[in-house]
Motif scaffolding. Structure first.
Motif, PDB file in Angstrom:
ATOM      1  N   ILE A   1       0.838  -1.104  -0.012  1.00 14.65           N
ATOM      2  CA  ILE A   1       0.047   0.070   0.158  1.00 14.65           C
ATOM      3  C   ILE A   1       0.700   1.200  -0.130  1.00 14.65           C
ATOM      4  N   LEU A   2       2.026   1.156   0.610  1.00 14.50           N
ATOM      5  CA  LEU A   2       2.804   2.422   0.889  1.00 14.50           C
ATOM      6  C   LEU A   2       3.483   2.715  -0.393  1.00 14.50           C
ATOM      7  N   GLU A   3       3.772   1.438  -1.091  1.00 18.33           N
ATOM      8  CA  GLU A   3       4.493   1.870  -2.244  1.00 18.33           C
ATOM      9  C   GLU A   3       3.801   2.562  -3.441  1.00 18.33           C
ATOM     10  N   ALA A   4       2.635   2.109  -3.332  1.00 17.48           N
ATOM     11  CA  ALA A   4       1.527   2.783  -4.283  1.00 17.48           C
ATOM     12  C   ALA A   4       1.290   4.294  -3.854  1.00 17.48           C
ATOM     13  N   LYS A   5       1.081   4.236  -2.774  1.00 17.29           N
ATOM     14  CA  LYS A   5       0.664   5.690  -2.121  1.00 17.29           C
ATOM     15  C   LYS A   5       2.096   6.750  -2.287  1.00 17.29           C
ATOM     16  N   LEU A   6       2.979   6.065  -2.231  1.00 13.17           N
ATOM     17  CA  LEU A   6       4.389   7.002  -2.192  1.00 13.17           C
ATOM     18  C   LEU A   6       4.598   7.383  -3.942  1.00 13.17           C
ATOM     19  N   LYS A   7       4.340   6.382  -4.622  1.00 10.43           N
ATOM     20  CA  LYS A   7       4.342   6.846  -6.189  1.00 10.43           C
ATOM     21  C   LYS A   7       3.650   7.856  -6.485  1.00 10.43           C
ATOM     22  N   ASP A   8       2.176   7.663  -6.172  1.00 10.23           N
ATOM     23  CA  ASP A   8       1.207   8.760  -6.464  1.00 10.23           C
ATOM     24  C   ASP A   8       1.660  10.281  -5.768  1.00 10.23           C
TER      25      ASP A   8
ATOM     26  N   PHE B   1       4.788  17.930  -1.801  1.00 10.04           N
ATOM     27  CA  PHE B   1       5.661  17.312  -0.444  1.00 10.04           C
ATOM     28  C   PHE B   1       4.973  17.988   0.914  1.00 10.04           C
ATOM     29  N   ASP B   2       4.062  18.777   0.827  1.00 12.84           N
ATOM     30  CA  ASP B   2       3.727  19.438   2.096  1.00 12.84           C
ATOM     31  C   ASP B   2       2.959  18.384   2.948  1.00 12.84           C
ATOM     32  N   SER B   3       1.845  17.771   2.281  1.00 14.97           N
ATOM     33  CA  SER B   3       1.294  16.649   3.299  1.00 14.97           C
ATOM     34  C   SER B   3       0.867  15.550   2.512  1.00 14.97           C
ATOM     35  N   ILE B   4       0.591  14.372   3.163  1.00 16.53           N
ATOM     36  CA  ILE B   4       0.162  13.132   2.665  1.00 16.53           C
ATOM     37  C   ILE B   4      -0.766  12.351   3.645  1.00 16.53           C
ATOM     38  N   ASP B   5      -1.622  11.887   3.230  1.00 15.58           N
ATOM     39  CA  ASP B   5      -2.871  11.080   3.731  1.00 15.58           C
ATOM     40  C   ASP B   5      -2.758   9.708   3.721  1.00 15.58           C
ATOM     41  N   LEU B   6      -2.319   9.128   4.775  1.00 17.73           N
ATOM     42  CA  LEU B   6      -2.312   7.638   4.889  1.00 17.73           C
ATOM     43  C   LEU B   6      -3.368   7.173   5.931  1.00 17.73           C
ATOM     44  N   SER B   7      -4.386   7.716   5.958  1.00 17.90           N
ATOM     45  CA  SER B   7      -5.395   7.226   7.004  1.00 17.90           C
ATOM     46  C   SER B   7      -6.155   6.302   6.601  1.00 17.90           C
ATOM     47  N   SER B   8      -6.682   5.349   7.406  1.00 19.11           N
ATOM     48  CA  SER B   8      -7.868   4.266   6.932  1.00 19.11           C
ATOM     49  C   SER B   8      -7.329   3.592   6.162  1.00 19.11           C
TER      50      SER B   8
ATOM     51  N   ASP C   1       2.869  17.234   7.003  1.00 18.34           N
ATOM     52  CA  ASP C   1       1.878  17.092   7.470  1.00 18.34           C
ATOM     53  C   ASP C   1       1.549  15.623   7.234  1.00 18.34           C
ATOM     54  N   ILE C   2       1.598  14.410   7.955  1.00 10.73           N
ATOM     55  CA  ILE C   2       1.365  13.168   7.639  1.00 10.73           C
ATOM     56  C   ILE C   2       0.013  12.512   8.596  1.00 10.73           C
ATOM     57  N   ASN C   3      -0.942  12.140   7.682  1.00 12.65           N
ATOM     58  CA  ASN C   3      -2.260  11.869   8.532  1.00 12.65           C
ATOM     59  C   ASN C   3      -2.113  10.131   8.416  1.00 12.65           C
ATOM     60  N   LEU C   4      -1.978   9.668   9.886  1.00 11.04           N
ATOM     61  CA  LEU C   4      -2.097   8.323   9.874  1.00 11.04           C
ATOM     62  C   LEU C   4      -3.240   7.900  10.964  1.00 11.04           C
ATOM     63  N   GLN C   5      -4.445   8.507  10.924  1.00  3.51           N
ATOM     64  CA  GLN C   5      -5.566   8.361  11.814  1.00  3.51           C
ATOM     65  C   GLN C   5      -6.183   7.035  11.183  1.00  3.51           C
ATOM     66  N   ALA C   6      -6.950   6.356  11.902  1.00  2.00           N
ATOM     67  CA  ALA C   6      -7.945   5.453  11.881  1.00  2.00           C
ATOM     68  C   ALA C   6      -7.149   4.186  11.104  1.00  2.00           C
ATOM     69  N   ASN C   7      -5.586   3.942  11.656  1.00  2.68           N
ATOM     70  CA  ASN C   7      -4.962   2.779  11.355  1.00  2.68           C
ATOM     71  C   ASN C   7      -4.692   2.058  12.828  1.00  2.68           C
ATOM     72  N   PRO C   8      -5.723   1.266  13.361  1.00  2.00           N
ATOM     73  CA  PRO C   8      -5.671   1.056  14.767  1.00  2.00           C
ATOM     74  C   PRO C   8      -4.508   0.017  15.034  1.00  2.00           C
ATOM     75  N   LYS C   9      -4.078  -0.713  14.143  1.00  2.00           N
ATOM     76  CA  LYS C   9      -2.949  -1.774  14.548  1.00  2.00           C
ATOM     77  C   LYS C   9      -1.599  -1.246  13.927  1.00  2.00           C
ATOM     78  N   LEU C  10      -1.519   0.037  13.724  1.00  2.00           N
ATOM     79  CA  LEU C  10      -0.144   0.673  13.276  1.00  2.00           C
ATOM     80  C   LEU C  10       0.873   0.552  14.483  1.00  2.00           C
TER      81      LEU C  10
ATOM     82  N   ASN D   1       4.349  17.308  11.321  1.00  2.00           N
ATOM     83  CA  ASN D   1       3.078  17.101  12.230  1.00  2.00           C
ATOM     84  C   ASN D   1       2.448  15.835  11.795  1.00  2.00           C
ATOM     85  N   VAL D   2       2.527  14.759  12.636  1.00  2.00           N
ATOM     86  CA  VAL D   2       1.865  13.505  12.439  1.00  2.00           C
ATOM     87  C   VAL D   2       0.662  13.278  13.306  1.00  2.00           C
ATOM     88  N   GLN D   3      -0.273  13.036  12.420  1.00  2.00           N
ATOM     89  CA  GLN D   3      -1.759  12.856  13.254  1.00  2.00           C
ATOM     90  C   GLN D   3      -2.074  11.134  13.233  1.00  2.00           C
ATOM     91  N   PHE D   4      -1.984  10.645  14.503  1.00  2.00           N
ATOM     92  CA  PHE D   4      -2.417   9.355  14.942  1.00  2.00           C
ATOM     93  C   PHE D   4      -3.860   9.177  15.064  1.00  2.00           C
TER      94      PHE D   4
END
Length: 314
Positions: free
Chosen positions: A250-257, A264-271, A288-297, A311-314
């Protein structure tokens, strides 16, 4: 020849498959890429041999493991992954962990060798992400690394007159030639046929996923994740392994996009059901890195959370 004889007598011979993986790189090295174990021609032959063994007894793991070695990811070469310069600090990240105080790596800004003190963000002697603090002018910067007599460079650009950013996304795996790709497509078709008769065959499901990734990891992205979700059900003892593997893909695909988009200011990796963070070095330049709604992270895998201004949001 000895390995051939043993495998022909009994496909379930881990030692013989292992010896092949040790001998073939010596006998048939890749013509141009030293990070890849064997030549394209020999790889095609080995893929034909191993699929015969795997389909003779789909529940035996020895041949499947060898096939995974044949399809395995290349060991990334040491290179600059990304760079960030603000008024208060410079950050440089590499494709794999290094020790800037020991490994003989010279970092140059605008062709001037930098002699400042670099600190790993984790505090470990080796890390992929290093920071240098000081007072900096925000100007065009050319970044170069010299290692073992080779130069590696990175292009940068100024963002909002506040920071200098540079990033270079490297390949996540091998790029095979036409003949090998044809064989991989044939094997994928065979796997799909086998799954029609044995839909819960874990080795076939995993191998089909790896084959799709080797053919075109982004074209088959959703299908491979679907297979991993099924593997979590049919092979629950390895649920964590499949979840981590899904996180990586998933991260490989998200990073490519994200990198193709050029913002490069923000990336949404939530849910995304992430369990761990791979490729932290690429995320280290984000604000800004949005990592919300990843309960097993596993939050310990989020090294970039230690970087000031991130700024990292969990």
């Amino acid at each position: 020849q000895f390995c051939d004889e043993k495998i022909q007598k009994n496909f379930s011979n881990y030692s013989s498959w292992h010896y092949r993986s040790q001998l073939l790189p010596l006998l048939y090295p890749h013509e141009t890429d030293l990070t890849r174990p064997i030549s394209e021609e020999k790889l095609k032959e080995e893929l034909e041999i191993v699929i015969t063994a795997a389909f003779t007894d789909p529940n035996d793991s020895s041949a499947w493991f060898y096939q995974r070695w044949l399809l395995g990811y290349s060991d990334p070469k040491l290179d600059i992954a990304c760079f960030k310069l603000t008024k208060n600090f410079a950050l440089i990240a590499f494709t794999k962990p290094v020790n800037l105080n020991r490994d003989g790596i010279a970092v140059a800004f605008n062709s001037v060798i930098d002699t400042g003190t670099w600190t790993s963000i984790s505090g470990n002697k080796s890390d992929a992400i290093w920071i240098q603090r000081g007072d900096y002018d925000i100007n065009d910067v050319s970044v170069k690394m010299t290692f073992n007599g080779n130069d590696f460079s990175l292009d940068t650009k100024i963002i909002n007159n506040e920071e200098v950013i540079g990033i270079k996304l490297h390949s996540f795996g091998y790029e095979f030639g036409a003949a090998v790709l044809e064989e991989l497509n044939n094997q994928l078709e065979s796997c799909n046929q086998l799954l029609e008769f044995e839909p819960d065959s874990k080795w076939t499901l995993l191998t089909a996923s790896l084959l799709m990734r080797s053919i075109n990891r982004f074209q088959f992205h959703e299908k491979t994740l679907e297979f991993l979700r099924k593997l979590q059900k049919v092979d629950p003892l390895r649920d964590g392994y499949y979840a981590d593997l899904a996180s990586k893909w998933i991260l490989e695909a998200k990073l490519k996009d994200w990198i193709d988009n050029g913002r490069f200011d923000s990336i949404d990796l939530s849910s995304l059901d992430l369990t761990t963070i791979y490729y932290s070095q690429y995320l280290s330049i984000a604000k800004d890195i949005n990592l919300q709604a990843n309960p097993k992270l596993n939050k310990n895998s989020c090294k970039f959370s230690l970087i000031e201004g991130c700024n990292v949001q969990f």
